[in-house]
Design an enzyme around this catalytic site. Structure first.
Site, PDB file in Angstrom:
ATOM      1  N   ASP A 174       0.810  -1.211   0.000  1.00  0.00           N
ATOM      2  CA  ASP A 174       0.000   0.000   0.000  1.00  0.00           C
ATOM      3  C   ASP A 174       0.850   1.272   0.000  1.00  0.00           C
ATOM      4  O   ASP A 174       0.415   2.314  -0.487  1.00  0.00           O
ATOM      5  CB  ASP A 174      -0.920   0.007   1.227  1.00  0.00           C
ATOM      6  N   GLY A 175       2.060   1.172   0.524  1.00  0.00           N
ATOM      7  CA  GLY A 175       2.941   2.343   0.574  1.00  0.00           C
ATOM      8  C   GLY A 175       3.279   2.899  -0.797  1.00  0.00           C
ATOM      9  O   GLY A 175       3.501   4.108  -0.942  1.00  0.00           O
ATOM     10  N   ASN A 234      -4.252   9.029   2.868  1.00  0.00           N
ATOM     11  CA  ASN A 234      -4.646   8.225   4.035  1.00  0.00           C
ATOM     12  C   ASN A 234      -5.074   9.080   5.219  1.00  0.00           C
ATOM     13  O   ASN A 234      -6.233   9.093   5.588  1.00  0.00           O
ATOM     14  CB  ASN A 234      -3.507   7.297   4.463  1.00  0.00           C
ATOM     15  N   ASP A 279      -2.647  11.105  23.301  1.00  0.00           N
ATOM     16  CA  ASP A 279      -1.431  10.948  22.503  1.00  0.00           C
ATOM     17  C   ASP A 279      -1.523  11.665  21.162  1.00  0.00           C
ATOM     18  O   ASP A 279      -0.523  11.865  20.486  1.00  0.00           O
ATOM     19  CB  ASP A 279      -1.137   9.462  22.262  1.00  0.00           C
TER      20      ASP A 279
END
Length: 379
Positions: free
Chosen positions: A134-135, A230, A260
């Site tokens: 997917d990268g 994304n 966070d």
């Protein structure tokens, strides 16, 4: 208290977001459906067509992966020798010593080589082929800040949510795409604007040419814009303190995120970091933006889905004890200080992803396949 504040206010834009462009790169466009009601295309029936026959293709290969060398060579030989295509390849792909063997060296001389951030190929590439996980699709998106050519992604990596094609029958599949026989899904992207406030000492030049300062400072603003496939991730970075950021929707404060961090994702990104943080998975045809807290210090803040047409803004809270950090699809990571802002809305430039079958079947099959591989890893 971190409860949401709901305000009634007059809207100035469509909840569905901007109408996406229907031309993709120099030659691709959406096949118009004459039966569409009021010219609105059913997302499940969107198909690719060409204004002119495609002549150029960008091949993106996962870097430093020896298992992809042979598929990469086979594909490039097929494209150049059989299909007479102009092949674009990034310079760092060809820097791999294993690429330049005696037989393949003659093929590489025919390539058009480009360098990321230095060479503009946005109007030269007719379509894109990705080899990897997917990268590679995220990387393809980052190369095109406006109209994106159609993307055909082969699953040759570790994750395959966005890569529906198997390489075994690549010749017939690529031929179908060149002939314009393919369904597409328009993966919405986020248009992100980062406004950073910088402070500089006031200075003047005297008659002798010396630069003089009196200790006063003046502020200036620097704007940067990104297209994100994304997610945008705002986190606490290296600090041990919780991040403390304000979240605005169409100019109205809706909550303060203490934890966070927070993830703002597209439907495509809902199966990435967001789902790991507890969000739901959204089909890419749904016009929406997802907001997901990362380990929130509050039981009242859960992942929420807002319409694609809203404008979100994220800023450090006044009482934040430390800065925050932001990244865009895992890239361009930078610090966010007091006075800086991140504005996010849906882009009118989606990424047209070529389907193996159709948008619905491809999505559910990718979920089932990734779930099966995850179960295998646990056994």
């Amino acid at each position: 208290m971190f409860a949401f504040v709901f305000c009634s206010f007059r809207r100035t834009q469509s909840l569905h977001g901007p109408i996406p462009v229907t031309t993709f790169g120099p030659k691709a466009c959406m096949l118009q459906n004459p039966h569409a009601v009021m010219h609105i295309q059913d997302p499940a029936s969107q198909r690719l067509t060409w204004n002119k026959p495609p002549k150029s293709v960008l091949v993106i290969k996962k870097i430093r992966d020896a298992s992809l060398l042979q598929p990469f060579k086979e594909l490039c030989i097929f494209l150049t020798e059989v299909k007479n295509m102009i092949v674009y390849v990034e310079k760092k792909v060809l820097e791999d010593p294993a690429i330049s063997d005696e037989n393949f060296g003659a093929i590489t001389k025919k390539f058009c080589v480009f360098r990321e951030d230095l060479d503009d190929i946005s109007n030269r590439v007719d379509f894109i082929i990705c080899l990897g996980g997917d990268g590679t699709l995220l990387y393809a998106s980052s190369l095109f800040q406006e109209s994106v050519p159609p993307v055909m992604a082969f699953h040759l990596g570790s994750l395959g949510f966005l890569t529906p094609f198997k390489f075994d029958t690549y010749q017939s599949q690529v031929t179908q795409i060149i002939e314009g026989n393919a369904a597409i899904v328009l993966r919405s992207r986020l248009k992100v604007r980062v406004l950073k406030e910088t402070w500089e000492k006031k200075a003047r030049v005297d008659e002798k040419g010396l630069i003089l300062t009196n200790g006063d400072v003046e502020s200036s603003r620097k704007a940067m814009q990104y297209q994100v496939l994304n997610e945008v991730v705002v986190d606490r970075g290296p600090s041990s303190y919780l991040s403390n950021v304000d979240l605005f929707l169409d100019g109205h404060l809706i909550t303060t995120v203490q934890g966070d961090g927070v993830i703002v994702s597209t439907p495509t990104g809902s199966t990435a970091y967001a789902v790991a943080a507890g969000a739901s998975m959204i089909h890419p045809n749904v016009p929406a933006i997802m907001i997901t807290p990362i380990c929130p210090h509050s039981l009242s803040f859960r992942p929420i889905v807002v319409p694609a047409g809203v404008e979100l803004k994220i800023m450090l809270s006044r009482d934040a004890r430390n800065t925050a950090w932001v990244s865009f699809d895992g890239r361009k990571r930078q610090e966010i200080c007091h006075g800086d802002s991140i504005t996010i809305t849906t882009s009118c430039f989606p990424l047209p992803s070529i389907c193996f079958r159709d948008p619905v079947n491809d999505w559910f099959e990718s979920l089932a396949e990734c779930h099966f591989h995850n179960l295998q890893g646990l056994l």
